[in-house]
Structure formats: structure tokens, C-alpha cells
Design an enzyme around this catalytic site. Structure first.
Site, PDB file in Angstrom:
ATOM      1  N   GLU A  47       0.800  -1.228   0.000  1.00 31.66           N
ATOM      2  CA  GLU A  47       0.000   0.000   0.000  1.00 31.66           C
ATOM      3  C   GLU A  47       0.830   1.274   0.000  1.00 31.66           C
ATOM      4  O   GLU A  47       0.891   2.001   0.999  1.00 31.66           O
ATOM      5  CB  GLU A  47      -0.961  -0.008   1.191  1.00 31.66           C
ATOM      6  CG  GLU A  47      -1.944  -1.150   1.124  1.00 31.66           C
ATOM      7  CD  GLU A  47      -3.049  -1.049   2.184  1.00 31.66           C
ATOM      8  OE1 GLU A  47      -3.020  -0.124   3.005  1.00 31.66           O
ATOM      9  OE2 GLU A  47      -3.947  -1.905   2.171  1.00 31.66           O
TER      10      GLU A  47
ATOM     11  N   GLU B 289      -5.122  -8.607   0.369  1.00 33.09           N
ATOM     12  CA  GLU B 289      -5.771  -8.361   1.657  1.00 33.09           C
ATOM     13  C   GLU B 289      -7.259  -8.159   1.430  1.00 33.09           C
ATOM     14  O   GLU B 289      -7.670  -7.487   0.483  1.00 33.09           O
ATOM     15  CB  GLU B 289      -5.251  -7.091   2.365  1.00 33.09           C
ATOM     16  CG  GLU B 289      -3.902  -7.240   3.009  1.00 33.09           C
ATOM     17  CD  GLU B 289      -3.426  -5.974   3.730  1.00 33.09           C
ATOM     18  OE1 GLU B 289      -4.269  -5.175   4.189  1.00 33.09           O
ATOM     19  OE2 GLU B 289      -2.202  -5.799   3.818  1.00 33.09           O
TER      20      GLU B 289
HETATM   21  C1  GBH Z   1      -4.555  -2.251   5.358  1.00 37.35           C
HETATM   22  O1  GBH Z   1      -4.783  -0.902   5.079  1.00 37.35           O
HETATM   23  C2  GBH Z   1      -3.137  -2.443   5.848  1.00 37.35           C
HETATM   24  O2  GBH Z   1      -2.330  -2.977   4.820  1.00 37.35           O
HETATM   25  C3  GBH Z   1      -3.042  -3.314   7.054  1.00 37.35           C
HETATM   26  O3  GBH Z   1      -1.771  -3.212   7.609  1.00 37.35           O
HETATM   27  C4  GBH Z   1      -4.145  -2.937   8.029  1.00 37.35           C
HETATM   28  O4  GBH Z   1      -4.030  -3.583   9.245  1.00 37.35           O
HETATM   29  C5  GBH Z   1      -5.451  -3.290   7.366  1.00 37.35           C
HETATM   30  O5  GBH Z   1      -5.585  -2.637   6.153  1.00 37.35           O
HETATM   31  C6  GBH Z   1      -6.684  -2.953   8.186  1.00 37.35           C
HETATM   32  O6  GBH Z   1      -6.793  -1.575   8.363  1.00 37.35           O
HETATM   33  O7  GBH Z   1      -8.689   5.987  10.252  1.00 37.35           O
HETATM   34  O8  GBH Z   1     -10.336   7.001   8.851  1.00 37.35           O
HETATM   35  O9  GBH Z   1      -8.070   7.771   8.760  1.00 37.35           O
HETATM   36  C7  GBH Z   1      -6.058  -0.609   4.535  1.00 37.35           C
HETATM   37  C8  GBH Z   1      -6.126   0.836   4.126  1.00 37.35           C
HETATM   38  C9  GBH Z   1      -5.730   2.991   4.987  1.00 37.35           C
HETATM   39  C10 GBH Z   1      -7.585   1.748   5.726  1.00 37.35           C
HETATM   40  C11 GBH Z   1      -5.867   3.862   6.210  1.00 37.35           C
HETATM   41  C12 GBH Z   1      -7.730   2.634   6.929  1.00 37.35           C
HETATM   42  C13 GBH Z   1      -7.351   4.855   7.807  1.00 37.35           C
HETATM   43  C14 GBH Z   1      -8.677   5.515   7.726  1.00 37.35           C
HETATM   44  N1  GBH Z   1      -6.240   1.671   5.273  1.00 37.35           N
HETATM   45  N2  GBH Z   1      -7.241   3.949   6.639  1.00 37.35           N
HETATM   46  S1  GBH Z   1      -8.950   6.657   8.991  1.00 37.35           S
END
Ligand code: GBH
Length: 482
Positions: free
Chosen positions: A202, A389
Site C-alpha cells: 500500500e 488483503e
Molecule cells: C490495510 O490498510 C493495511 O495494509 C493493514 O496493515 C491494516 O491492518 C489493514 O488494512 C486494516 O486496516 O482511520 O479514517 O483515517 C487498509 C487501508 C488505509 C484503511 C488507512 C484505513 C485509515 C482511515 N487503510 N485507513 S482513517
């Protein structure tokens, strides 16, 4: 009894349900109603797996010569993570990996996606490698292989050596080059055991959140030009890393696991599908589209104007070199509709009533597992796709009997997998699926508050308990179908 063809039955059923007796009788004639034929199969050899990342599960942050990463620094900075949680111990998987592998075996997993902590291999980012780091991952992958589980390895799942951040992190091209050196060295040392590599996890997340809005490590909020340059260094790191892996390990297969903007058409109509294809390119212009086309789109560069990154044709060539597979991390869906404007599409922002899982960002969009691989295969001409994922958070509770009945996670997984089966059955080249995640773990800024595992972890005792969703997944794997 009147015998009807399926087509005629369809017509009749569509007309109205006024004569329900006829409808039922006709249905029985078309296909016997039985519970035995409800399976939706996957092709033989479909690679069922789980996914984790080093900093989220390993713990043991001060062991065997590991250097400090930006996530150690960030999580130990007050106010940055929920409850001040850190990955110091996490799931203690550095020590308990035998237990984790036993869990994978019990599930019947064919494959395991995990990541290597860069600061375990190069504690200072570059320079002298740490043999103990290599040894750890050798022992781990040997144990996986012995258990009949194919390793899929990510080289960068966000734990950048702090020393490199101190020199500018992804704002510096030196980091792209340091990454390539680390990737090449590691693939050289482990390539006899590991055939499938993902350079990074990512890029959009670690750049936009780490350097854009600051909610992830290193917690910076850069201006548009610096941010665009950091994006470029990330995709360049991928390109150079891929070269280095191939140069150091014959037969290595290399891809990247990207959290694409998971575009879907508003609904299944030709104009919205056409809009979705355009959106898939433009909304992923800085990352996946650059990687799969070797170009930044004109619209992306125009949007940035004077803030566009500096780049060379040679760099773009490295960035756009063909991958062996595309890894898609898909959680939510981004619906778009056709619009008569220059771009030809508009993103639809979901109303507040749109349903989501335990994390408020995690809206339900099962059709993303149908449309995204399908559109990606077409617009980027990729021949092999893995869902690297997919999964969700639930407000898990331990019931009186000690079990965790995460029926909402089962619903989520079942819905997404059904859409994936729909894609696969149409010939979309999805070859495998990695469920996020095997275990509850350190969920970055959300600390231990949000649980994504199909295995419950009691973080006080490290006791692992399979949830209902893990039984669901074992059943899917056992019958290779839904
Ligand atoms: C993935 O990100 C990651 O690769 C993994 O490490 C993680 O544990 C998993 O998903 C579950 O989250 O809090 O509203 O600002 C997924 C993409 C990008 C989704 C950051 C959550 C934060 C949103 N992520 N996003 S917010």
C-alpha cells in the site's frame, strides 16, 4: 403439469407473481429445489491464504539486533495511537510463530503472506546486514514450507528504519535506492525458499497517511509538491526493488500489494462501467496506474501543475516494468457514476446511512471483489491477480462459553468471496486470496482497539482462540467453494 423452459420461466416470473402456484411449479420444473447444489466452486489450486505484517504481529522489537523503525518512534510518541498502544509485544509472533503456523495448518491454508522487517535485516537501513535477522526469516519460512504453506513475502509493510527517516525518508531518492539494496540482498538470501515477493504494501497508505495527513508514521503533513515527490520515490522504490529482486534471485516472481481506489460502477449499466474504467486509471494515477503503465496521466500532472514531481524517463521505465502479478488489497468500494464532463465520471460520496463495519471507514462494498479485478485485468492488462488483503474489524466479544461469534465478519467475508467467485467463474484471473488477518493485531493508529483477526488474541495472555469466522474460512478452503 406444464413443463417450461428456463427462459420461459424467467419471462413468466418477471411478468408478475400474481399466479404464485404456477411460479412455484415452473421453478420446480426448471431446476429441482435442493440444498445440495448451492455450492459455488473455485478452480483447483486456488491459493487460499492469510496475511499479516511484521510490526503488527512480531513484537520482540529489541531482539536479535533489530534497529528502530519509524513505527517504534511514532507509537511511542504520546497522542499518536489509540491508548498509546505500541507494537512492542503485539502478538509476540517473533517467538510464537510455531503456534501461528499450527493455526494456519488447522485452517487448511495453502499460503501465507507475511512481511519482513527491514530494520531486522539492515538495522541502519543500509550498510552492514544483520545475520540474525536473515536467520529468523529463514527459520520461519522453512517452518511454513514444512507445513505445506507457500510463503508470499512483502519486503516493506511500513516499518522504515528510523535512520533513513532521519535523512528524509521517502522524501529522499536515497530511500528508494536503499530499499532496492535491502530488497535485493534479502531476495538473494531467501530466494531459495521464497518464490513470490511483493516489494511493498500500500504505497498510497504509507505516503498519504505518513506524509500527507500525518495519522501514520512518520506523522508528517507535507505540502503538495513535497508530497508528490515522496509518492514518486515510493513507486521508484518499487521499480528499483523489483529489478534488484530479479537480479539476485533467479525465478523470483514479483508484484506489489496496493490498496487501489477500489472503483465500482454505480450499478451494472454500460455507461457506469465505462465511467468506472476511466476512474480506475485516474483515481490510481500516482500509484497503480504509474506502476502498470510506466506513466503519470496527463490529468494527474495537470492537476498538480507546478507541484508535479521531478522524474526522468529512465525512472518511469523502472517503475513501469511488468510485474509478475498484481496484488490488490480491497476493503471498501468507491462507486462512481457516468457524468458528461471532461473526466467522464464522478465519485459518489456515500450518505451517512451507508453501512460499515467496526471501523467507521470500513464501508461494505462486496462488489469491489467482482469489479476491481475485472476492471484491473482489462485496463492494466494484468494476467495474474491476487487479493492480497481483504477482511474487516468487528466488535468481537468473548461469549460465556469462551467462543467468539463474529457473525458480522462471516457476513462480510461471505459477501466479498461470493463476488470474487463471480469474477473467477467469468474467467477473471484471480489466483488467490489472502484474508486480513490471521490474528487480531496492532492496528496502527487504532492500536489494539480494532480487531481484524479470524483468531481472537487475548493481548494479556497471548491466548489465541479461533472465531466463528475462522471456522467459516476453514469450510470454504476445505470445499474450495462457498
Ligand atoms: C490495510 O490498510 C493495511 O495494509 C493493514 O496493515 C491494516 O491492518 C489493514 O488494512 C486494516 O486496516 O482511520 O479514517 O483515517 C487498509 C487501508 C488505509 C484503511 C488507512 C484505513 C485509515 C482511515 N487503510 N485507513 S482513517
Amino acid at each position: 403439469m406444464i413443463r417450461l423452459s428456463r427462459r420461459m420461466f424467467g419471462k413468466l416470473a418477471a411478468m408478475s407473481a400474481a399466479n404464485s402456484a404456477l411460479t412455484v411449479e415452473a421453478s420446480a420444473a426448471a431446476k429441482p429445489l435442493t440444498l445440495a447444489n448451492s455450492d459455488r466452486p473455485f478452480p483447483a489450486g486456488f491459493l487460499w491464504g492469510s496475511a499479516t505484517a511484521s510490526y503488527q504481529v512480531e513484537g520482540a522489537v529489541n531482539e536479535d539486533g533489530r534497529g528502530t523503525s519509524i513505527w517504534d518512534t511514532f507509537s511511542h510518541t504520546p497522542g499518536k495511537t489509540h491508548n498509546g498502544d505500541t507494537g512492542d509485544v503485539a502478538d509476540d509472533s517473533y517467538h510464537r510463530y510455531h503456534e501461528d503456523i499450527a493455526i494456519m495448518q488447522a485452517l487448511g491454508l495453502k499460503s501465507c503472506r507475511f512481511s519482513i522487517a527491514w530494520p531486522r535485516i539492515f538495522p541502519n537501513g543500509t550498510g552492514t546486514p544483520n545475520q540474525k535477522g536473515i536467520d529468523h526469516y529463514r527459520i520461519f519460512t522453512e517452518a511454513l514450507l514444512k507445513a505445506g504453506i507457500e510463503p508470499f513475502c512483502t519486503l516493506y509493510h511500513w516499518d522504515l528504519p528510523q535512520v533513513l527517516q532521519d535523512k528524509g525518508g521517502w522524501q529522499s531518492k536515497d530511500t528508494s535506492e536503499a530499499f532496492a539494496a535491502y530488497a535485493g540482498y534479502t531476495a538473494g538470501k531467501l530466494g531459495d525458499l521464497i518464490k513470490n515477493w511483493m516489494t511493498m504494501n500500500e504505497l498510497s497508505s504509507f505516503i498519504e497517511l505518513g506524509y500527507g495527513n500525518g495519522i501514520h508514521a512518520p506523522g508528517l503533513k507535507l505540502g503538495p509538491q513535497q508530497l508528490a515527490q515522496a509518492r514518486h520515490h515510493a513507486v521508484l522504490g518499487h521499480g528499483l526493488g523489483m529489478q534488484a529482486i530479479r537480479a539476485n534471485s533467479k525465478g523470483a516472481r514479483v508484484g506489489v500489494a496496493e490498496n487501489i481506489e477500489a472503483i465500482i460502477p454505480a450499478f451494472n449499466a454500460p455507461e457506469h462501467i465505462a465511467a468506472a474504467k476511466k476512474a480506475m486509471v485516474e483515481e490510481n494515477a500516482a500509484y497503480s496506474n504509474a506502476i502498470h503503465s510506466g506513466k503519470y496521466t496527463d490529468a494527474y500532472l495537470e492537476r498538480l501543475g507546478t507541484n508535479a514531481p521531478n522524474f526522468t524517463a529512465q525512472e518511469m521505465k523502472a517503475i513501469g516494468a511488468p510485474t509478475d502479478f498484481q496484488g490488490l488489497n480491497i476493503y471498501t468500494a468507491v462507486p462512481v457514476r457516468a457524468v458528461d464532463n471532461a473526466r467522464g465520471y464522478e465519485r459518489i460520496s456515500n450518505p451517512a446511512s451507508y453501512p460499515h463495519m467496526a471501523s467507521s471507514w470500513l464501508t461494505l462494498g462486496p462488489e469491489a471483489l467482482y469489479w476491481c479485478p475485472k476492471i484491473a485485468a482489462e485496463v492494466w492488462n494484468v494476467r495474474e491477480i491476487y487479493i492480497t488483503e481483504n477482511g474487516c474489524s468487528s466488535a468481537d466479544v468473548v461469549a460465556q462459553d469462551g467462543q467468539i461469534y463474529d457473525s458480522d465478519r462471516v457476513m462480510y467475508l461471505n459477501a466479498y468471496m461470493t463476488q470474487m467467485q463471480r469474477a473467477v467463474s467469468e474467467g477473471v484471473p484471480v489466483k488467490g486470496y489472502f484474508l486480513w488477518s490471521l490474528l487480531d493485531n496492532f492496528e496502527w493508529a487504532d492500536g489494539y482497539e480494532k480487531r481484524f483477526g479470524i483468531t481472537y488474541v487475548d493481548f494479556k495472555t497471548q491466548k489465541r482462540t479461533p472465531k466463528l469466522s475462522s471456522k467459516f474460512y476453514a469450510n470454504v478452503i476445505a470445499k474450495n467453494g462457498l
